[in-house]
Design an enzyme around this catalytic site. Structure first.
Site, PDB file in Angstrom:
ATOM      1  N   THR A   7       0.819  -1.213   0.000  1.00 24.72           N
ATOM      2  CA  THR A   7       0.000   0.000   0.000  1.00 24.72           C
ATOM      3  C   THR A   7       0.854   1.264   0.000  1.00 24.72           C
ATOM      4  O   THR A   7       0.584   2.214  -0.739  1.00 24.72           O
ATOM      5  CB  THR A   7      -0.943   0.003   1.222  1.00 24.72           C
ATOM      6  N   ASP A  21       3.959   1.697  -1.055  1.00 26.00           N
ATOM      7  CA  ASP A  21       4.631   1.868  -2.349  1.00 26.00           C
ATOM      8  C   ASP A  21       3.646   2.390  -3.399  1.00 26.00           C
ATOM      9  O   ASP A  21       4.003   3.222  -4.244  1.00 26.00           O
ATOM     10  CB  ASP A  21       5.209   0.540  -2.831  1.00 26.00           C
TER      11      ASP A  21
END
Length: 319
Positions: free
Chosen positions: A259, A261
């Site tokens: 999430t 990234d």
């Protein structure tokens, strides 16, 4: 010219189907998984021309990583390690509902990427790009990568390429004091810092609310933009003396890995094209929300899906 170059390790993630236990599973789902390549894929799918660079073993498993990223349109510009000792890092993820939770086991020691030097990597592409991104994971993997990360950030900064670092602290790799010493030495070559509030507190020894942390870091290190993420409380950025806030969007909790990234990839997809920080934060938050519904580490999303969230088809969570 490439819009974005990212640098770091990508592993193969092996996960039992559903919530099966690692010790009893007789099959695994296999996916590419790496913080910097996750950012490259999200940004590529949202309109940037992205390149991921690293070092991989010249083997079927190394080519498996490259092939998956290429399927998403990312340019893979890597050093192929032909040595007998070169190996592909992996990690195992066992997913479980409460009270179990998720369990992660890494097998990345002596992976080929840990020997990657500046001379081997595409510095010209980094110098020509609009943006260069890496994370605090990469310099933690080896002394060689600590030096290489510093070199590549300097190459980018000297060329006028916007540099971005996600602090992305991993306690299984190093202690907070060691991380603080290495990463703060890199900060002068970083234009955009992304840091989770908890990491700012633990690693950078910051206190106070997210806004004061962001402004304090920005003032001390001269970042062009300082982005502090706050989990379910959203994110904010300190830029030009102002603080801009962004709430999260309603999302499932089914697939949280990757999430952060995805948020960075969505943010950079707008920031590097000259959109406002407010717009970049919104795209980051929407991309992160979409990722939580997608298995694996990678945000397989489209600009249309992000825009549908931004149009209000999914309600923002205000806290």
């Amino acid at each position: 010219m490439t819009d974005l170059v990212t640098f770091g390790e990508t592993m193969l993630r092996l996960s039992p189907p559903g919530e099966e236990r690692l010790e009893t599973a007789d099959q695994y789902n296999v996916r590419a998984a790496g913080a910097e390549s996750n950012v490259a894929v999200a940004a590529q799918r949202l309109g940037l021309d992205s390149t991921w660079t690293s070092k991989l073993p010249d083997s079927p498993v190394g080519r498996r990583v490259a092939g998956e990223l290429q399927r998403h349109g990312v340019t893979v510009d890597v050093v192929w390690d032909e040595s007998e000792t070169g190996r592909q890092g992996t990690y195992y993820l066992e997913q479980g509902e409460r009270p179990r939770g998720n369990e992660v086991i890494y097998d990345r020691r002596n992976a080929s990427v840990t020997t990657a030097t500046t001379a081997e990597l595409p510095t010209d592409a980094i110098a020509d790009a609009e943006g260069f991104h890496t994370t605090g994971i990469t310099p933690a993997l080896s002394e060689t990568l600590e030096a290489t990360t510093a070199d590549l950030l300097s190459v980018a900064q000297d060329a006028g390429t916007t540099t971005c670092m996600d602090l992305n602290y991993r306690s299984k790799l190093w202690e907070p004091a060691a991380a603080r010493a290495v990463l703060t030495d890199l900060f002068p070559a970083v234009d955009v810092l992304v840091v989770a509030q908890r990491d700012a507190e633990v690693v950078l020894d910051r206190s106070g609310d997210a806004a004061s942390i962001a402004s304090g870091l920005g003032d001390e290190f001269g970042f062009e933009a300082t982005v502090v993420t706050r989990g379910s409380d959203g994110a904010l950025a300190h830029v030009d003396g102002e603080v801009v806030e962004q709430p999260t969007f309603a999302a499932t909790d089914a697939h949280p890995v990757g999430t952060g990234d995805s948020f960075v990839g969505g943010f950079l997809s707008q920031y590097l094209t000259g959109e406002s920080v407010a717009d970049a934060l919104a795209w980051g938050a929407a991309t992160a929300a979409l990722k939580r519904s997608i298995p694996g580490d990678i945000a397989v999303v489209s600009p249309g899906e992000v825009r549908s969230i931004l149009r209000g088809e999914t309600e923002a969570i205000s806290r």
